[in-house]
Design an enzyme around this catalytic site. Structure first.
Site, PDB file in Angstrom:
ATOM      1  N   SER A  31       4.358   2.576   0.977  1.00 55.95           N
ATOM      2  CA  SER A  31       2.900   2.747   0.820  1.00 55.95           C
ATOM      3  C   SER A  31       2.468   4.175   1.122  1.00 55.95           C
ATOM      4  O   SER A  31       2.783   4.709   2.181  1.00 55.95           O
ATOM      5  CB  SER A  31       2.145   1.834   1.790  1.00 55.95           C
ATOM      6  OG  SER A  31       2.523   0.510   1.614  1.00 55.95           O
ATOM      7  N   HIS A  62       0.643   0.915  -4.521  1.00 52.97           N
ATOM      8  CA  HIS A  62       2.008   0.802  -5.045  1.00 52.97           C
ATOM      9  C   HIS A  62       1.870   0.843  -6.559  1.00 52.97           C
ATOM     10  O   HIS A  62       1.501  -0.142  -7.183  1.00 52.97           O
ATOM     11  CB  HIS A  62       2.648  -0.524  -4.630  1.00 52.97           C
ATOM     12  CG  HIS A  62       2.901  -0.634  -3.168  1.00 52.97           C
ATOM     13  ND1 HIS A  62       4.131  -0.381  -2.616  1.00 52.97           N
ATOM     14  CD2 HIS A  62       2.080  -0.941  -2.153  1.00 52.97           C
ATOM     15  CE1 HIS A  62       4.041  -0.545  -1.302  1.00 52.97           C
ATOM     16  NE2 HIS A  62       2.815  -0.881  -0.995  1.00 52.97           N
ATOM     17  N   HIS A  84       6.469  -7.293  -2.135  1.00 50.43           N
ATOM     18  CA  HIS A  84       6.683  -7.826  -0.794  1.00 50.43           C
ATOM     19  C   HIS A  84       6.693  -9.352  -0.839  1.00 50.43           C
ATOM     20  O   HIS A  84       6.054  -9.962  -1.702  1.00 50.43           O
ATOM     21  CB  HIS A  84       5.550  -7.382   0.141  1.00 50.43           C
ATOM     22  CG  HIS A  84       5.394  -5.899   0.249  1.00 50.43           C
ATOM     23  ND1 HIS A  84       4.772  -5.148  -0.716  1.00 50.43           N
ATOM     24  CD2 HIS A  84       5.784  -5.043   1.218  1.00 50.43           C
ATOM     25  CE1 HIS A  84       4.788  -3.875  -0.353  1.00 50.43           C
ATOM     26  NE2 HIS A  84       5.387  -3.773   0.818  1.00 50.43           N
ATOM     27  N   TYR A  86       5.128 -11.238   1.098  1.00 50.90           N
ATOM     28  CA  TYR A  86       3.784 -11.791   1.353  1.00 50.90           C
ATOM     29  C   TYR A  86       2.953 -11.942   0.080  1.00 50.90           C
ATOM     30  O   TYR A  86       1.936 -12.625   0.068  1.00 50.90           O
ATOM     31  CB  TYR A  86       3.010 -10.971   2.402  1.00 50.90           C
ATOM     32  CG  TYR A  86       2.712  -9.534   2.026  1.00 50.90           C
ATOM     33  CD1 TYR A  86       1.787  -9.214   1.057  1.00 50.90           C
ATOM     34  CD2 TYR A  86       3.376  -8.491   2.666  1.00 50.90           C
ATOM     35  CE1 TYR A  86       1.521  -7.901   0.707  1.00 50.90           C
ATOM     36  CE2 TYR A  86       3.121  -7.179   2.339  1.00 50.90           C
ATOM     37  CZ  TYR A  86       2.189  -6.885   1.353  1.00 50.90           C
ATOM     38  OH  TYR A  86       1.938  -5.598   1.018  1.00 50.90           O
ATOM     39  N   GLU A  87       3.394 -11.305  -0.987  1.00 52.39           N
ATOM     40  CA  GLU A  87       2.687 -11.473  -2.257  1.00 52.39           C
ATOM     41  C   GLU A  87       3.043 -12.807  -2.910  1.00 52.39           C
ATOM     42  O   GLU A  87       2.485 -13.170  -3.940  1.00 52.39           O
ATOM     43  CB  GLU A  87       3.037 -10.326  -3.209  1.00 52.39           C
ATOM     44  CG  GLU A  87       2.549  -8.974  -2.721  1.00 52.39           C
ATOM     45  CD  GLU A  87       3.028  -7.830  -3.599  1.00 52.39           C
ATOM     46  OE1 GLU A  87       2.464  -7.652  -4.685  1.00 52.39           O
ATOM     47  OE2 GLU A  87       3.981  -7.128  -3.207  1.00 52.39           O
ATOM     48  N   ALA A 114       5.830   2.383   5.210  1.00 52.14           N
ATOM     49  CA  ALA A 114       4.758   2.614   6.169  1.00 52.14           C
ATOM     50  C   ALA A 114       4.957   1.592   7.270  1.00 52.14           C
ATOM     51  O   ALA A 114       5.285   0.438   6.996  1.00 52.14           O
ATOM     52  CB  ALA A 114       3.415   2.402   5.487  1.00 52.14           C
ATOM     53  N   MET A 218       6.368  -4.758   6.935  1.00 50.21           N
ATOM     54  CA  MET A 218       6.473  -5.985   6.122  1.00 50.21           C
ATOM     55  C   MET A 218       7.447  -5.821   4.961  1.00 50.21           C
ATOM     56  O   MET A 218       7.377  -6.577   3.987  1.00 50.21           O
ATOM     57  CB  MET A 218       5.090  -6.359   5.584  1.00 50.21           C
ATOM     58  CG  MET A 218       4.031  -6.524   6.663  1.00 50.21           C
ATOM     59  SD  MET A 218       2.402  -6.727   5.945  1.00 50.21           S
ATOM     60  CE  MET A 218       1.354  -6.527   7.397  1.00 50.21           C
ATOM     61  N   SER A 219       8.323  -4.843   5.050  1.00 52.13           N
ATOM     62  CA  SER A 219       9.220  -4.608   3.904  1.00 52.13           C
ATOM     63  C   SER A 219      10.618  -4.264   4.413  1.00 52.13           C
ATOM     64  O   SER A 219      10.991  -4.601   5.538  1.00 52.13           O
ATOM     65  CB  SER A 219       8.679  -3.462   3.052  1.00 52.13           C
ATOM     66  OG  SER A 219       8.720  -2.244   3.774  1.00 52.13           O
ATOM     67  N   ASN A 242      -0.005   4.071  11.475  1.00 53.46           N
ATOM     68  CA  ASN A 242      -0.995   3.651  12.490  1.00 53.46           C
ATOM     69  C   ASN A 242      -0.228   3.178  13.709  1.00 53.46           C
ATOM     70  O   ASN A 242       0.928   2.766  13.589  1.00 53.46           O
ATOM     71  CB  ASN A 242      -1.835   2.491  11.933  1.00 53.46           C
ATOM     72  CG  ASN A 242      -0.957   1.315  11.505  1.00 53.46           C
ATOM     73  OD1 ASN A 242      -0.372   1.335  10.416  1.00 53.46           O
ATOM     74  ND2 ASN A 242      -0.844   0.319  12.355  1.00 53.46           N
ATOM     75  N   HIS A 254      -6.383  -0.927   6.370  1.00 52.08           N
ATOM     76  CA  HIS A 254      -5.396  -0.673   5.306  1.00 52.08           C
ATOM     77  C   HIS A 254      -5.637   0.668   4.612  1.00 52.08           C
ATOM     78  O   HIS A 254      -4.694   1.369   4.256  1.00 52.08           O
ATOM     79  CB  HIS A 254      -5.401  -1.818   4.280  1.00 52.08           C
ATOM     80  CG  HIS A 254      -4.468  -1.577   3.135  1.00 52.08           C
ATOM     81  ND1 HIS A 254      -3.090  -1.527   3.284  1.00 52.08           N
ATOM     82  CD2 HIS A 254      -4.688  -1.329   1.821  1.00 52.08           C
ATOM     83  CE1 HIS A 254      -2.532  -1.279   2.127  1.00 52.08           C
ATOM     84  NE2 HIS A 254      -3.470  -1.152   1.216  1.00 52.08           N
TER      85      HIS A 254
HETATM   86  N1  HPA Z   1       1.981  -3.714  10.902  1.00 53.26           N
HETATM   87  C1  HPA Z   1       2.714  -4.173   9.868  1.00 53.26           C
HETATM   88  N2  HPA Z   1       2.955  -3.454   8.779  1.00 53.26           N
HETATM   89  C2  HPA Z   1       2.429  -2.222   8.707  1.00 53.26           C
HETATM   90  C3  HPA Z   1       1.648  -1.689   9.745  1.00 53.26           C
HETATM   91  C4  HPA Z   1       1.409  -2.486  10.906  1.00 53.26           C
HETATM   92  O1  HPA Z   1       0.732  -2.081  11.860  1.00 53.26           O
HETATM   93  N3  HPA Z   1       1.274  -0.437   9.353  1.00 53.26           N
HETATM   94  C5  HPA Z   1       1.825  -0.238   8.133  1.00 53.26           C
HETATM   95  N4  HPA Z   1       2.531  -1.308   7.732  1.00 53.26           N
END
Ligand code: HPA
Length: 289
Positions: A31, A62, A84, A86-87, A114, A218-219, A242, A254
């Site tokens: 990302s 993406h 991902h 989650y999609e 990310a 998440m990846s 973050n 996000h």
């Molecule tokens: N948590 C999960 N996935 C992420 C985060 C997070 O804080 N930041 C970027 N991808």
């Protein structure tokens, strides 16, 4: 319905029909990091939607393109975006692109993402070399019947396979040396993968820290699992977009996660670009794949 291997082979053959070069190194851009693909020379760009069987990303940020060509004279296949779990995608779908990269001839993979920073010594914008992972997604990319034809050489493609050095120590060493040369801080960290798409609760982040995690995302883990199944050597780099939930006294947005990629783009590009020929040199040599 053809099997997973045949579908991946069909996609690889389609890509080969559009691009004559032979990629040695796959690069998956996380990302906000998609702009790195502009570094590819003599490029052929293929929309994911054009490639038979290739899953399409539904996430903003993406863009969904495969860029083939060279960086520093090395054949690369760069994925601008990924799907991902989650999609709603199955494990076979999430890892389909990695399978195709392997079938195209990539014996090395630079996987980027990310991530949220759990380790409080990181700051937002820190690049981190992934040293290991904890797969907390509740599933495994190699689930289902084993397909030994995915093994790229002898001793790979087995039902059970080793994950001891999933994030190649020798490639990490190259990354640290190059980062030092460019005066880019590059700490190491353990990446814990969750399913998402909700960000974590502060209690989860405290628990993950206790488990030994430095980063959360998440990846990546599923791609790395199938890469290791195939015998592909992996370098993983996270961008701390973050600090994870509860580390700072604010919510996770996000949009801010996406923007951090752009802020760190110059550093990320200069590090990864310099690493491409070095990683290609290492994977061409015998050793700890
Ligand atoms: N948590 C999960 N996935 C992420 C985060 C997070 O804080 N930041 C970027 N991808």
């Amino acid at each position: 319905m053809s099997d997973h291997y045949t579908r991946a082979l069909t996609a690889a053959n389609y890509i080969r029909s559009l691009h004559a070069g032979k990629p040695k190194l796959g690069i998956i851009l996380g990302s906000g990091l998609g702009n790195f693909a502009t570094q590819v020379e003599d490029s052929t760009t293929i929309d994911y939607g054009e490639i038979p069987g290739w899953p399409l990303s539904t996430v903003e940020g993406h863009s969904g393109k495969l860029v083939l060509g060279t960086i520093g004279g090395v054949g690369v296949a760069v994925m601008q975006g990924r799907v991902h779990a989650y999609e709603g995608y199955s494990m076979n779908e999430v890892t389909f692109p990695t399978r195709v990269l392997g079938l195209l001839g990539c014996t090395g993979l630079i996987v980027t993402n990310a991530a949220g920073g759990i380790n409080t010594s990181y700051g937002e914008g820190t690049l981190v070399a992934i040293s290991d992972h904890i797969n907390l997604t509740g599933t495994n990319a190699a689930l289902g019947p084993n397909e030994p034809r995915f093994g790229l050489r002898k001793g790979t493609g087995d039902r059970f396979f080793d994950m001891t050095a999933a994030y190649s120590p020798r490639l990490r060493k190259l990354a640290h040396t190059e980062a030092e040369r460019q005066r880019i801080p590059l700490p190491e960290g353990v990446y814990i993968a969750v399913l998402g798409p909700s960000y974590e609760t502060p209690a989860e982040i405290r628990a993950f820290r206790t488990l030994g995690a430095d980063l959360v995302g998440m990846s990546t883990v599923h791609e790395v699992i199938v890469a290791r199944h195939m015998g592909i050597e992996v370098l993983g780099i996270s961008l701390v977009t973050n600090m994870a939930a509860g580390v700072l006294d604010r919510v996770i947005d996000h949009q801010e996660v996406m923007e951090m990629g752009r802020r760190v783009e110059a550093q990320f590009t200069s590090l990864v670009k310099a690493l491409v020929p070095q990683v290609a040199g290492a994977i061409a040599a015998p050793g700890s794949r």
